[in-house]
Design a protein around this motif. Structure first.
Motif, PDB file in Angstrom:
ATOM      1  N   LYS A 160     -16.263   3.827  16.838  1.00 14.10           N
ATOM      2  CA  LYS A 160     -15.964   2.663  17.659  1.00 14.10           C
ATOM      3  C   LYS A 160     -16.615   2.838  19.023  1.00 14.10           C
ATOM      4  O   LYS A 160     -16.510   3.910  19.632  1.00 14.10           O
ATOM      5  N   THR A 161     -17.282   1.781  19.476  1.00  6.05           N
ATOM      6  CA  THR A 161     -17.995   1.865  20.749  1.00  6.05           C
ATOM      7  C   THR A 161     -17.947   0.526  21.456  1.00  6.05           C
ATOM      8  O   THR A 161     -17.882  -0.530  20.818  1.00  6.05           O
ATOM      9  N   ILE A 162     -17.989   0.562  22.774  1.00  8.41           N
ATOM     10  CA  ILE A 162     -17.873  -0.642  23.593  1.00  8.41           C
ATOM     11  C   ILE A 162     -19.074  -0.744  24.532  1.00  8.41           C
ATOM     12  O   ILE A 162     -19.583   0.281  25.019  1.00  8.41           O
ATOM     13  N   THR A 173     -17.593  -5.774  25.147  1.00 11.61           N
ATOM     14  CA  THR A 173     -17.498  -6.114  23.724  1.00 11.61           C
ATOM     15  C   THR A 173     -17.533  -4.850  22.870  1.00 11.61           C
ATOM     16  O   THR A 173     -18.344  -3.950  23.109  1.00 11.61           O
ATOM     17  N   VAL A 174     -16.660  -4.781  21.877  1.00 13.20           N
ATOM     18  CA  VAL A 174     -16.684  -3.680  20.912  1.00 13.20           C
ATOM     19  C   VAL A 174     -17.633  -4.054  19.776  1.00 13.20           C
ATOM     20  O   VAL A 174     -17.588  -5.167  19.258  1.00 13.20           O
ATOM     21  N   ILE A 175     -18.505  -3.124  19.411  1.00 14.27           N
ATOM     22  CA  ILE A 175     -19.494  -3.398  18.363  1.00 14.27           C
ATOM     23  C   ILE A 175     -18.826  -3.424  16.994  1.00 14.27           C
ATOM     24  O   ILE A 175     -18.125  -2.491  16.610  1.00 14.27           O
ATOM     25  N   ASP A 176     -19.045  -4.530  16.276  1.00 11.00           N
ATOM     26  CA  ASP A 176     -18.576  -4.665  14.900  1.00 11.00           C
ATOM     27  C   ASP A 176     -19.645  -5.399  14.095  1.00 11.00           C
ATOM     28  O   ASP A 176     -20.747  -5.646  14.588  1.00 11.00           O
ATOM     29  N   LYS A 177     -19.328  -5.738  12.865  1.00 12.54           N
ATOM     30  CA  LYS A 177     -20.316  -6.384  12.004  1.00 12.54           C
ATOM     31  C   LYS A 177     -20.749  -7.748  12.561  1.00 12.54           C
ATOM     32  O   LYS A 177     -21.914  -8.138  12.458  1.00 12.54           O
ATOM     33  N   TYR A 178     -19.809  -8.485  13.137  1.00 17.70           N
ATOM     34  CA  TYR A 178     -20.145  -9.784  13.717  1.00 17.70           C
ATOM     35  C   TYR A 178     -21.146  -9.607  14.853  1.00 17.70           C
ATOM     36  O   TYR A 178     -22.125 -10.359  14.958  1.00 17.70           O
ATOM     37  N   PHE A 179     -20.908  -8.610  15.692  1.00 18.85           N
ATOM     38  CA  PHE A 179     -21.819  -8.294  16.788  1.00 18.85           C
ATOM     39  C   PHE A 179     -23.227  -8.020  16.250  1.00 18.85           C
ATOM     40  O   PHE A 179     -24.213  -8.558  16.749  1.00 18.85           O
ATOM     41  N   VAL A 212     -20.872   1.873  12.199  1.00 21.43           N
ATOM     42  CA  VAL A 212     -19.628   1.136  12.025  1.00 21.43           C
ATOM     43  C   VAL A 212     -18.923   1.540  10.734  1.00 21.43           C
ATOM     44  O   VAL A 212     -17.708   1.742  10.698  1.00 21.43           O
ATOM     45  N   ASP A 213     -19.705   1.688   9.651  1.00 26.49           N
ATOM     46  CA  ASP A 213     -19.125   2.042   8.352  1.00 26.49           C
ATOM     47  C   ASP A 213     -18.461   3.427   8.372  1.00 26.49           C
ATOM     48  O   ASP A 213     -17.478   3.655   7.639  1.00 26.49           O
ATOM     49  N   PRO A 216     -31.117  -3.713  17.458  1.00 26.67           N
ATOM     50  CA  PRO A 216     -29.705  -3.551  17.073  1.00 26.67           C
ATOM     51  C   PRO A 216     -29.013  -2.351  17.724  1.00 26.67           C
ATOM     52  O   PRO A 216     -27.789  -2.350  17.884  1.00 26.67           O
ATOM     53  N   CYS A 217     -29.790  -1.335  18.090  1.00 27.17           N
ATOM     54  CA  CYS A 217     -29.221  -0.181  18.778  1.00 27.17           C
ATOM     55  C   CYS A 217     -29.500  -0.210  20.285  1.00 27.17           C
ATOM     56  O   CYS A 217     -29.184   0.767  20.987  1.00 27.17           O
ATOM     57  N   GLY A 218     -30.114  -1.289  20.772  1.00 29.27           N
ATOM     58  CA  GLY A 218     -30.451  -1.352  22.187  1.00 29.27           C
ATOM     59  C   GLY A 218     -31.442  -0.284  22.589  1.00 29.27           C
ATOM     60  O   GLY A 218     -31.440   0.197  23.726  1.00 29.27           O
TER      61      GLY A 218
END
Length: 239
Positions: A146-148, A164-170, A141-142, A180-182
């Motif tokens: 961008k990934t969905i 859902t788009v992956i962000d810090k909240y996700f 993310v940093d 965290p990476c599935g």
């Protein structure tokens, strides 16, 4: 110094994108081709369910030659290994010597890949191997990727999760027990922008579909479950 001519096993998701990003920084390798397995029945990326049209738009944005391995709807290991073997043989004749993957910590899968490649004299490369997955997804993310989420194991997630788009909240609000990476197959993604792309890939969110499957024994199964069946939510992306 002669660089190792390398092909990358491209899944279209975030782990592949980050691993490719790191490999492109290496002075000892050139990434000259991307290889993706596709379900020929649905014309979609294996496991991820991403349509071929978006995959092509994605690899075009990476500006690296891309090739597809077309597999039947439910391939057995013999068919999979035959198709992969034919592709690796072709790459070997083109001067390739190394194969790269976005795997992180599935030991049995790494061993399988290395053993299969060694039969044709190839060496396997794992740019993000054994990295902490929370650290990896935050780095992803940093860096501006961008990934969905395109598919998710229904054991952990419902219909609202896909798309859902992956962000810090996700990252900070994943259910307990989900990597965290599935990395255990909890979810898969489509990476549509980032520092290795010459342009973002445009798409719209389409239909969300639930499917149930017999639980396979293959090393690269979508998800691992103790039951005979598992459910997956898919989110279609429309170019």
């Amino acid at each position: 110094m002669n660089k190792h001519k390398t092909y990358f096993n491209w899944s279209s998701g975030k782990d592949s994108a980050l691993a490719l990003y790191h490999l492109l920084q290496e002075k000892n390798y050139t990434v000259d081709e991307l290889i993706t397995t596709v379900n020929s029945h649905y014309n979609r990326v294996s496991m991820h369910g991403l349509g071929k049209e978006l995959l092509i738009a994605q690899t075009d944005a990476l500006n690296i030659k891309a090739s597809l391995i077309e597999l039947p709807e439910m391939p057995d290991m013999e068919t999979y290994e035959q198709k992969m073997g034919e592709t690796v043989s072709r790459l070997k004749s083109d001067g390739f010597t190394h194969a790269a993957f976005g795997d992180i910590f599935l030991e049995d899968l790494r061993e399988y890949r290395e053993n299969q490649l060694a039969k044709q004299g190839f060496k396997a490369v794992f740019p993000i191997w054994k990295r902490d997955t929370k650290e990896l997804i935050n780095e992803f993310v940093d860096l501006g990727f961008k990934t969905i989420i395109v598919c998710a194991n229904s054991k952990y997630f419902d219909e609202d999760f896909v798309g859902t788009v992956i962000d810090k909240y996700f990252i900070d609000n994943l259910p307990e027990g989900v990597d965290p990476c599935g990395e255990n197959g909890e979810f898969h993604t489509f990476c549509f922008d980032g520092p290795i792309f010459k342009n973002p890939i445009e798409f719209k969110i389409g239909e969300k579909v639930y499917r149930e499957y017999n639980n396979p024994n293959a090393d690269d199964s979508v998800c691992k479950s103790e039951s005979d069946k598992y459910g997956v939510w898919y989110c279609d992306l429309i170019p």
